[in-house]
Design a protein around this motif. Structure first.
Motif, PDB file in Angstrom:
ATOM      1  N   PRO A 157       0.836  -1.206   0.000  1.00 18.36           N
ATOM      2  CA  PRO A 157       0.000   0.000   0.000  1.00 18.36           C
ATOM      3  C   PRO A 157       0.868   1.252   0.000  1.00 18.36           C
ATOM      4  CG  PRO A 157      -0.273  -1.219   2.048  1.00 18.36           C
ATOM      5  CD  PRO A 157       0.673  -1.972   1.185  1.00 18.36           C
ATOM      6  N   MET A 158       0.374   2.213  -0.634  1.00 26.03           N
ATOM      7  CA  MET A 158       1.125   3.452  -0.764  1.00 26.03           C
ATOM      8  C   MET A 158       0.883   4.334   0.465  1.00 26.03           C
ATOM      9  SD  MET A 158       0.901   6.009  -3.894  1.00 26.03           S
ATOM     10  CE  MET A 158       2.283   5.820  -4.920  1.00 26.03           C
ATOM     11  N   ARG A 159       1.954   4.819   1.029  1.00 25.86           N
ATOM     12  CA  ARG A 159       1.850   5.666   2.219  1.00 25.86           C
ATOM     13  C   ARG A 159       1.777   7.100   1.779  1.00 25.86           C
ATOM     14  NH1 ARG A 159       4.849   7.302   7.209  1.00 25.86           N
ATOM     15  NH2 ARG A 159       3.174   7.049   8.649  1.00 25.86           N
ATOM     16  N   ARG A 160       0.900   7.812   2.406  1.00 31.70           N
ATOM     17  CA  ARG A 160       0.687   9.209   2.051  1.00 31.70           C
ATOM     18  C   ARG A 160       1.750  10.055   2.729  1.00 31.70           C
ATOM     19  NH1 ARG A 160      -4.842  12.495   1.981  1.00 31.70           N
ATOM     20  NH2 ARG A 160      -3.915  14.529   2.094  1.00 31.70           N
ATOM     21  N   MET A 161       2.300  10.969   2.060  1.00 32.68           N
ATOM     22  CA  MET A 161       3.319  11.866   2.583  1.00 32.68           C
ATOM     23  C   MET A 161       2.713  13.259   2.726  1.00 32.68           C
ATOM     24  SD  MET A 161       5.891   9.921   2.844  1.00 32.68           S
ATOM     25  CE  MET A 161       7.401  10.751   2.899  1.00 32.68           C
ATOM     26  N   GLY A 162       3.211  14.036   3.682  1.00 29.80           N
ATOM     27  CA  GLY A 162       2.723  15.411   3.855  1.00 29.80           C
ATOM     28  C   GLY A 162       1.769  15.500   5.031  1.00 29.80           C
ATOM     29  N   ARG A 163       0.758  16.325   4.902  1.00 26.34           N
ATOM     30  CA  ARG A 163      -0.190  16.532   6.000  1.00 26.34           C
ATOM     31  C   ARG A 163      -1.066  15.318   6.224  1.00 26.34           C
ATOM     32  NH1 ARG A 163      -3.129  21.986   4.543  1.00 26.34           N
ATOM     33  NH2 ARG A 163      -2.731  21.353   2.444  1.00 26.34           N
ATOM     34  N   PRO A 164      -1.504  15.142   7.529  1.00 27.97           N
ATOM     35  CA  PRO A 164      -2.371  13.992   7.802  1.00 27.97           C
ATOM     36  C   PRO A 164      -3.775  14.249   7.238  1.00 27.97           C
ATOM     37  CG  PRO A 164      -2.039  15.270   9.782  1.00 27.97           C
ATOM     38  CD  PRO A 164      -1.168  15.881   8.710  1.00 27.97           C
ATOM     39  N   GLY A 165      -4.488  13.188   7.082  1.00 29.07           N
ATOM     40  CA  GLY A 165      -5.847  13.300   6.580  1.00 29.07           C
ATOM     41  C   GLY A 165      -6.805  13.733   7.684  1.00 29.07           C
ATOM     42  N   THR A 189      -6.408  15.679  17.576  1.00 34.38           N
ATOM     43  CA  THR A 189      -7.163  16.664  18.360  1.00 34.38           C
ATOM     44  C   THR A 189      -7.793  15.998  19.582  1.00 34.38           C
ATOM     45  OG1 THR A 189      -7.620  17.920  16.359  1.00 34.38           O
ATOM     46  CG2 THR A 189      -9.019  18.371  18.263  1.00 34.38           C
ATOM     47  N   ALA A 190      -8.330  14.804  19.421  1.00 33.71           N
ATOM     48  CA  ALA A 190      -8.945  14.086  20.544  1.00 33.71           C
ATOM     49  C   ALA A 190      -7.906  13.751  21.602  1.00 33.71           C
ATOM     50  CB  ALA A 190      -9.637  12.825  20.043  1.00 33.71           C
TER      51      ALA A 190
END
Length: 120
Positions: A3-11, A19-20
């Motif tokens: 699976p491709m990992r997303r780079m940059g800001r979190p979703g 935040t929680a």
């Protein structure tokens, strides 16, 4: 293929989770600080109450001691006047009366009356 990992800001879900966690940590810290402050306030209150109680007991003991001295003084005075004191004895008694007046056991009027009895 991995699976491709997303780079940059979190979703969105990652932001909500972060935040929680931050909110929960802040709330837990706030509650702990409030409990600690309340505990310190209770301890101070208990210490103040104990100190006030001790002062009241000391005051009562002092009052009882003064009353005992005041009650014993007329008896001592009557015994001293009835024996016909010598000159040295008279000076000692006048000195004792002066000490009692300066200590606050005798008022000025009581001192004057006792001195008049001693002097005749």
């Amino acid at each position: 293929m991995p699976p491709m990992r997303r780079m940059g800001r979190p979703g969105l879900i990652g932001t909500m989770a972060r935040t929680a966690v931050i909110t929960g940590t802040a709330n837990a810290t706030s509650r702990a600080m409030n409990r600690r402050a309340a505990s310190r306030d209770e301890q101070r209150y208990a210490a103040d109450q104990y100190q006030a109680q001790q002062q009241a007991a000391q005051y009562q003991a002092q009052q009882q001691a003064q009353q005992a001295q005041q009650q014993a003084f007329p008896q001592q005075q009557a015994a001293q006047v009835g024996t016909g004191p010598a000159q040295d004895d008279l000076i000692a008694q006048l000195t004792k009366l002066g000490d009692l007046r300066s200590a606050g056991v005798l008022s000025d009027a009581e001192f004057a009356a006792a001195k008049a009895k001693l002097l005749g």
